[in-house]
Scaffold this active site. Structure first.
Site, PDB file in Angstrom:
ATOM      1  CE  LYS A  98      -3.794  -2.846  -0.027  1.00 31.24           C
ATOM      2  NZ  LYS A  98      -4.465  -3.058   1.096  1.00 31.24           N
TER       3      LYS A  98
HETATM    4  C1  LIG Z   1      -5.556  -4.447   1.026  1.00 31.57           C
HETATM    5  C2  LIG Z   1      -6.904  -3.926   1.055  1.00 31.57           C
HETATM    6  C3  LIG Z   1      -8.053  -4.900   2.283  1.00 31.57           C
HETATM    7  C4  LIG Z   1      -7.271  -5.903   3.137  1.00 31.57           C
HETATM    8  O1  LIG Z   1      -5.848  -4.626   4.195  1.00 31.57           O
HETATM    9  P1  LIG Z   1      -4.994  -6.083   4.255  1.00 31.57           P
HETATM   10  O2  LIG Z   1      -4.093  -4.589   5.266  1.00 31.57           O
HETATM   11  O3  LIG Z   1      -4.417  -6.778   3.690  1.00 31.57           O
HETATM   12  O4  LIG Z   1      -5.927  -6.681   5.893  1.00 31.57           O
HETATM   13  C5  LIG Z   1      -9.005  -4.357   2.478  1.00 31.57           C
HETATM   14  N1  LIG Z   1      -9.904  -3.646   0.997  1.00 31.57           N
HETATM   15  C6  LIG Z   1      -8.319  -2.589  -0.015  1.00 31.57           C
HETATM   16  C7  LIG Z   1      -9.117  -2.181  -1.091  1.00 31.57           C
HETATM   17  C8  LIG Z   1      -7.842  -3.557   0.537  1.00 31.57           C
HETATM   18  O5  LIG Z   1      -6.820  -2.952  -1.013  1.00 31.57           O
END
Ligand SMILES: *Cc1c(COP(=O)(O)O)cnc(C)c1O
Length: 383
Positions: A185
């Protein structure tokens, strides 16, 4: 693992993150503590809200959101099928029913408020907006819809940390905003997340649920506070580590400059890909400044062989991705909900043709040129 010439994602980690981790290692406190609290305050300030709750990952953030709203059997939550699966999973794990809505189309991969409105029933309790790729969903329309029907609005803001838009900072407009700081991210901790809530009472309920719903936390006990605690709800352990939050503080400081670089890459991509016949660049109508640009999605014309295009890019050392397979067609959901191909034609069409090109802070004009060149030379739109 393939040695990509150009990665789809790449976190930018410097000596500052390493130093921050070393500092935590020598502090003697490894789980949620003073660094976590400081990260929460700084992240909240970056969003322009009073406070935030840091958690162990983005899925935990979403799970705490649905738990704090008290969603359960008999309740329906409307959310786009075009999303990462975790949102539908936490809704289902609470016993509530996910109701999948369409996205707007090739030009806008965020949920269609009109389609959401059409799916509201007396059982609907909440709407989930996903800021796909870091681009704002239609917040004014979604907030108005939620208000009109007395529903909670959850923002899955995993792609958009600290992103100001004309309609507010993403994640802070609805009732609860959820963020992910997963390794890929924009703000990367490895694993991490955060929750913000409009109502401070909801936020503090989430903080309590994050740590077993204990009335007195381990930090307070460590500091010599009361050693006995009560438990006033069914909680979980979704605390982040101090190590993750130490990385997060450095990443947060670097975020404005990183956002600039993503914007510049997107401007270059838009220029370089503008001439390809039949290629759609979603959100081209959005101002570049109004997105976190977590992803650079393109939508291929009907009939294009996406796998073949990916294969050709792979041969050139360029990593691409698909965001996402539609949730409603995953085995667990289609069987549980009785859905099948044809249930969501707009989503099914766009998810067959979507492709994400490399986007991270290491993508400069040279990389954009290489990717655009590779896409152009492989470009064979169906006739
Ligand atoms: C990454 C992501 C999640 C989940 O987050 P994690 O930290 O991987 O559990 C939820 N929604 C979206 C849109 C994501 O990109």
């Amino acid at each position: 693992m393939t040695d990509w010439k150009i990665n789809l994602y790449r976190p930018e980690l410097t000596a500052a993150e390493t130093a921050a981790v070393t500092e935590v290692m020598t502090s003697g406190w490894l789980s949620a503590g003073p660094v976590t609290r400081d990260f929460e305050a700084r992240f909240a300030a970056a969003l322009g809200v009073d406070d935030a709750v840091a958690v162990s990952n983005g899925t935990a953030a979403l799970h705490l959101a649905v738990l704090a709203l008290g969603l359960g059997p008999g309740d329906e939550v409307i959310l786009p099928s075009l999303n990462f699966v975790s949102t539908a999973a936490v809704v289902s794990l609470c016993g509530a029913t996910p109701v999948f809505a369409e996205v707007r189309g090739d030009h806008d991969l965020c949920v269609d408020p009109a389609d959401m409105a059409a799916r509201i029933t007396p059982r609907t309790r909440a709407l989930v907006a996903v800021h796909y790729g870091g681009y704002a969903a239609e917040l004014p329309a979604l907030a108005a819809l939620a208000r009109r029907h007395g529903l909670a609005l959850i923002e899955d803001s995993a792609h958009a940390p600290a992103t100001p838009t004309p309609h507010g900072v993403l994640g802070t407009v609805g009732d609860i905003g959820c963020y992910s700081f997963f390794a890929t991210k924009n703000l990367a901790m490895g694993e991490g997340g955060a929750v913000v809530a409009r109502d401070p009472a909801v936020r503090e309920r989430i903080r309590r649920l994050r740590s077993h719903a204990l009335t007195v936390g381990a930090q307070d006990r460590h500091r010599g506070g009361p050693s006995l605690y009560d438990v006033d709800a069914l909680g979980l352990n979704y605390r982040p580590t101090e190590i993750a939050c130490a990385i997060g503080r450095v990443q947060l400081d670097a975020l404005p400059a990183a956002a600039q670089r993503r914007q510049e890459a997107v401007r270059a991509y838009r220029r370089a890909l503008a001439g390809l016949p039949g290629l759609t660049l979603p959100f081209a109508g959005h101002r570049v400044e109004d997105s976190a640009h977590h992803l650079f999605p393109v939508v291929l014309p009907e009939g294009t062989d996406r796998e073949q295009l990916q294969e050709r890019l792979r041969a050139a050392g360029i990593q691409t991705g698909v965001h996402y397979p539609p949730t409603h067609l995953f085995t667990a959901y289609r069987t549980r909900l009785g859905l099948g191909p044809g249930s969501l034609p707009v989503t099914e069409s766009v998810t067959r043709r979507q492709l994400s090109l490399p986007l991270h802070t290491g993508i400069g004009p040279t990389e954009v040129e290489q990717v655009a060149e590779a896409v152009s030379s492989a470009w064979q739109p169906a006739r």
